[in-house]
Design a protein around this motif. Structure first.
Motif, PDB file in Angstrom:
ATOM      1  N   GLY A  69      66.170  78.601  23.953  1.00  0.00           N
ATOM      2  CA  GLY A  69      67.148  77.599  23.541  1.00  0.00           C
ATOM      3  C   GLY A  69      68.175  77.328  24.610  1.00  0.00           C
ATOM      4  N   LYS A  70      68.620  78.370  25.291  1.00  0.00           N
ATOM      5  CA  LYS A  70      69.614  78.185  26.355  1.00  0.00           C
ATOM      6  C   LYS A  70      69.039  77.354  27.492  1.00  0.00           C
ATOM      7  CE  LYS A  70      72.553  80.689  29.600  1.00  0.00           C
ATOM      8  NZ  LYS A  70      72.955  82.020  30.117  1.00  0.00           N
ATOM      9  N   ARG A  71      67.798  77.676  27.906  1.00  0.00           N
ATOM     10  CA  ARG A  71      67.171  76.899  28.987  1.00  0.00           C
ATOM     11  C   ARG A  71      66.977  75.449  28.573  1.00  0.00           C
ATOM     12  NH1 ARG A  71      63.885  81.503  29.201  1.00  0.00           N
ATOM     13  NH2 ARG A  71      62.173  80.374  28.213  1.00  0.00           N
ATOM     14  N   LEU A  72      66.585  75.246  27.308  1.00  0.00           N
ATOM     15  CA  LEU A  72      66.349  73.889  26.821  1.00  0.00           C
ATOM     16  C   LEU A  72      67.641  73.093  26.785  1.00  0.00           C
ATOM     17  CD1 LEU A  72      64.013  72.170  25.732  1.00  0.00           C
ATOM     18  CD2 LEU A  72      64.736  72.781  23.440  1.00  0.00           C
ATOM     19  N   ARG A  73      68.721  73.740  26.326  1.00  0.00           N
ATOM     20  CA  ARG A  73      70.004  73.041  26.273  1.00  0.00           C
ATOM     21  C   ARG A  73      70.469  72.656  27.661  1.00  0.00           C
ATOM     22  NH1 ARG A  73      70.954  76.922  22.205  1.00  0.00           N
ATOM     23  NH2 ARG A  73      71.972  78.303  23.696  1.00  0.00           N
ATOM     24  N   GLU A  74      70.281  73.538  28.637  1.00  0.00           N
ATOM     25  CA  GLU A  74      70.705  73.226  29.999  1.00  0.00           C
ATOM     26  C   GLU A  74      69.872  72.101  30.590  1.00  0.00           C
ATOM     27  OE1 GLU A  74      70.476  76.838  32.135  1.00  0.00           O
ATOM     28  OE2 GLU A  74      72.389  77.629  31.366  1.00  0.00           O
ATOM     29  N   ARG A  75      68.600  72.044  30.202  1.00  0.00           N
ATOM     30  CA  ARG A  75      67.709  71.017  30.758  1.00  0.00           C
ATOM     31  C   ARG A  75      67.904  69.661  30.086  1.00  0.00           C
ATOM     32  NH1 ARG A  75      63.010  70.417  33.606  1.00  0.00           N
ATOM     33  NH2 ARG A  75      61.562  68.833  32.891  1.00  0.00           N
ATOM     34  N   LEU A  76      68.132  69.669  28.767  1.00  0.00           N
ATOM     35  CA  LEU A  76      68.133  68.420  28.022  1.00  0.00           C
ATOM     36  C   LEU A  76      69.506  67.976  27.549  1.00  0.00           C
ATOM     37  CD1 LEU A  76      64.957  68.997  25.826  1.00  0.00           C
ATOM     38  CD2 LEU A  76      65.143  67.674  27.930  1.00  0.00           C
ATOM     39  N   LEU A  77      70.411  68.919  27.342  1.00  0.00           N
ATOM     40  CA  LEU A  77      71.716  68.563  26.803  1.00  0.00           C
ATOM     41  C   LEU A  77      72.782  68.650  27.880  1.00  0.00           C
ATOM     42  CD1 LEU A  77      71.682  70.497  23.403  1.00  0.00           C
ATOM     43  CD2 LEU A  77      71.178  68.084  23.798  1.00  0.00           C
ATOM     44  N   PRO A  78      73.700  67.696  27.908  1.00  0.00           N
ATOM     45  CA  PRO A  78      74.823  67.800  28.846  1.00  0.00           C
ATOM     46  C   PRO A  78      75.760  68.920  28.417  1.00  0.00           C
ATOM     47  CG  PRO A  78      75.085  65.900  27.405  1.00  0.00           C
ATOM     48  CD  PRO A  78      73.738  66.470  27.115  1.00  0.00           C
ATOM     49  N   VAL A 160      74.151  59.159  24.340  1.00  0.00           N
ATOM     50  CA  VAL A 160      74.876  60.424  24.334  1.00  0.00           C
ATOM     51  C   VAL A 160      74.089  61.498  25.081  1.00  0.00           C
ATOM     52  CG1 VAL A 160      75.843  62.254  22.886  1.00  0.00           C
ATOM     53  CG2 VAL A 160      76.040  59.868  22.179  1.00  0.00           C
ATOM     54  N   MET A 161      72.781  61.524  24.853  1.00  0.00           N
ATOM     55  CA  MET A 161      71.937  62.559  25.441  1.00  0.00           C
ATOM     56  C   MET A 161      71.726  62.366  26.938  1.00  0.00           C
ATOM     57  SD  MET A 161      70.996  64.588  22.995  1.00  0.00           S
ATOM     58  CE  MET A 161      69.546  65.336  23.689  1.00  0.00           C
ATOM     59  N   ALA A 162      71.510  61.128  27.362  1.00  0.00           N
ATOM     60  CA  ALA A 162      71.184  60.855  28.757  1.00  0.00           C
ATOM     61  C   ALA A 162      71.919  59.601  29.216  1.00  0.00           C
ATOM     62  CB  ALA A 162      69.673  60.669  28.928  1.00  0.00           C
ATOM     63  N   ALA A 163      72.682  59.745  30.278  1.00  0.00           N
ATOM     64  CA  ALA A 163      73.431  58.603  30.807  1.00  0.00           C
ATOM     65  C   ALA A 163      72.534  57.770  31.709  1.00  0.00           C
ATOM     66  CB  ALA A 163      74.644  59.085  31.585  1.00  0.00           C
ATOM     67  N   GLN A 164      72.724  56.463  31.677  1.00  0.00           N
ATOM     68  CA  GLN A 164      71.960  55.560  32.535  1.00  0.00           C
ATOM     69  C   GLN A 164      72.833  55.130  33.713  1.00  0.00           C
ATOM     70  OE1 GLN A 164      69.267  52.329  31.054  1.00  0.00           O
ATOM     71  NE2 GLN A 164      70.753  50.995  32.022  1.00  0.00           N
ATOM     72  N   VAL A 165      72.312  55.335  34.910  1.00  0.00           N
ATOM     73  CA  VAL A 165      73.042  55.005  36.128  1.00  0.00           C
ATOM     74  C   VAL A 165      72.360  53.826  36.811  1.00  0.00           C
ATOM     75  CG1 VAL A 165      73.885  55.848  38.352  1.00  0.00           C
ATOM     76  CG2 VAL A 165      73.734  57.406  36.405  1.00  0.00           C
ATOM     77  N   THR A 166      73.136  52.830  37.167  1.00  0.00           N
ATOM     78  CA  THR A 166      72.630  51.674  37.912  1.00  0.00           C
ATOM     79  C   THR A 166      73.215  51.714  39.314  1.00  0.00           C
ATOM     80  OG1 THR A 166      72.515  50.345  35.886  1.00  0.00           O
ATOM     81  CG2 THR A 166      72.477  49.158  37.982  1.00  0.00           C
TER      82      THR A 166
END
Length: 491
Positions: A69-78, A160-166
């Motif tokens: 869970g910790k690895r997943l949160r670091e990979r997928l959650l800000p 919220v989960m993933a920011a989009q950068v242009t």
């Protein structure tokens, strides 16, 4: 109510490669307006797209044990701080929308009241009665409860989960997921960014924030001037996106000519046997000095044994530029290659220093959105693998096909990697060919290409010995493929 999203975000919502949507835009089956796609149109094209099938929620909620869970949160959650900033920004946006709706609602009610008063004063006026009915009916329709489309909900969650950068001025886009900083996210998305140390010391990844907010992820020794701070400059390697949308101004490399020559003393991380006559050499660069290169390029490797002369050889990098610290090379047994002889003799071991000089070569992925076809012979799979991984990170090609010729018994030394790509990716397919004669094998690949719904409107990348390149190039040109669509690397 229809929702407008970027092509990049639309691909995420329906679970297809961005190149697939771009191909539909070119064919006219998917309409865009100022670069944005309507969610209503997406639903029509992909009626079976469901949140449950996308795996988006499952990636977040299926946390079984604490370590995973910790690895997943670091990979997928800000981080909690960044998550709070993005949620606060969305709350502000929601509050603004509510205030506007309240004002418009009050205005419509006032108009409705006045129209009714006028209709009562002039009961014979048909136009006033029609206007009253139109206002009343329109208000009722606007206030009626309507379920929100699933894609709209998914888009709000993604913000919220993933920011989009242009990126300006190129217009390229990438996502920032989990705890990744801007530099890591851009590199993993295939952008040719300018950077050096990657740890906040050199300042080479300095960019200007045009809109949106950033949050610091690590300390930096490089100090921005007060003027740079006032203009919005920041370091990509030390910041992540705090807002759901971010616009950055920066310059990207156009090609090999924009990548500087570098010399780095790396360390052997591991030497592994891929096959009896093929070794995997894994080098790792220092944290403060990473190799900047383009997929498909080569470097010179130098090694010195105490009391002996230096030995060096040139090899294509077999890994993706997105992981610039870990460099992979496929070394074939070759009595004429001094470095290969020492490697197979066991002289080059984990911990040995190896000097990396480069990059060099122009066998790189061209700009475009055509389907990609790769052909490799034996060790030519090294630069092809780098190109495939880079193309997958770009997510811009509608499809990728690989044809790999083996002229020796262990020539398909990474067949499992090809199988993994094919099983994981709908847009990837491959075919393995074995033939002791290089020219005959190249002609067999040409026949396989034609049998596999051969399309000349593709970009072809060929890597291998001269006879392989010459024969396959001739077959492709004879089939009508333009010379500008064929890229070669002779090994």
């Amino acid at each position: 109510m229809s929702h407008q999203v970027s092509v990049w975000r639309a691909a995420q919502l329906v679970g297809v490669a961005r190149g697939v949507l771009q191909q539909q835009v070119r064919e006219g089956t998917l309409m865009v307006n100022d670069g944005l796609v309507s969610t209503d149109t997406l639903v029509q094209l992909y009626p079976d797209a469901q949140l449950e099938e996308s795996g988006m929620l499952e990636r977040v909620v299926q946390i079984r044990d604490e370590a995973f869970g910790k690895r997943l949160r670091e990979r997928l959650l800000p981080s909690q701080e960044v998550l709070a900033q993005r949620l606060f920004a969305q709350s502000q946006e929601l509050g603004d929308v509510r205030r506007h709706l309240q004002r418009y609602h009050g205005l419509v009610i006032a108009v409705q009241k006045r129209v009714r008063e006028l209709a009562a004063l002039h009961p014979d006026d048909a136009d006033l009665r029609a206007l009253e009915q139109q206002v009343t009916g329109g208000l009722a329709e606007a206030l009626a409860t309507k379920s929100v489309g699933m894609l709209e909900v998914m888009d709000d969650m993604l913000k919220v989960m993933a920011a989009q950068v242009t990126v300006r001025p190129s217009g390229h886009q990438f996502l920032v997921e989990g705890h990744a900083n801007l530099l890591q996210s851009g590199l993993h998305s295939g952008l040719k960014l300018n950077y050096g140390c990657g740890n906040g010391s050199c300042g080479m990844c300095k960019v200007r924030v045009i809109s949106g907010e950033v949050a610091r992820t690590q300390h930096s020794d490089y100090l921005l001037s007060e003027s740079e701070k006032a203009q919005g400059y920041t370091l990509m390697c030390c910041h992540t996106a705090a807002s759901s949308e971010l616009v950055l101004e920066l310059l990207e490399a156009d090609g090999p000519q924009d990548i500087p020559q570098q010399q780095i003393v790396a360390q052997v991380r591991a030497v592994s046997e891929l096959a009896p006559n093929t070794r995997l050499l894994h080098l790792q660069t220092p944290r403060s000095h990473r190799l900047r290169f383009l997929a498909g390029q080569s470097v010179s490797l130098g090694w010195t044994r105490a009391g002996q002369d230096d030995v060096s050889s040139t090899y294509p990098v077999a890994s993706c530029p997105c992981d610039d610290r870990n460099l992979l090379f496929f070394i074939a047994r070759d009595a004429t290659d001094d470095l290969a002889r020492h490697l197979f003799a066991g002289d080059i071991k984990a911990g040995s220093p190896v000097t990396v000089v480069g990059p060099m070569g122009e066998f790189v992925l061209a700009e475009g959105h055509r389907p990609l076809v790769f052909a490799a012979c034996d060790g030519g799979f090294a630069p092809i693998k780098s190109l495939i991984e880079y193309a997958l990170s770009l997510d811009a090609a509608p499809s990728l096909s690989l044809f790999w010729l083996a002229t020796r018994s262990d020539g398909h030394f990474l067949e499992n990697q090809c199988r993994a790509w094919s099983e994981a990716l709908d847009q990837f397919e491959y075919e393995l060919v074995a033939h002791a004669d290089v020219e005959a094998g190249a002609r067999e690949i040409a026949l396989a290409m034609r049998a596999d719904l051969f399309d000349i409107e593709c970009d072809f990348y060929l890597a291998g010995p001269p006879d392989f390149i010459h024969t396959l190039h001739h077959e492709l040109r004879a089939s009508g493929v333009a010379a500008a669509q064929i890229f070669t690397q002779t090994l």
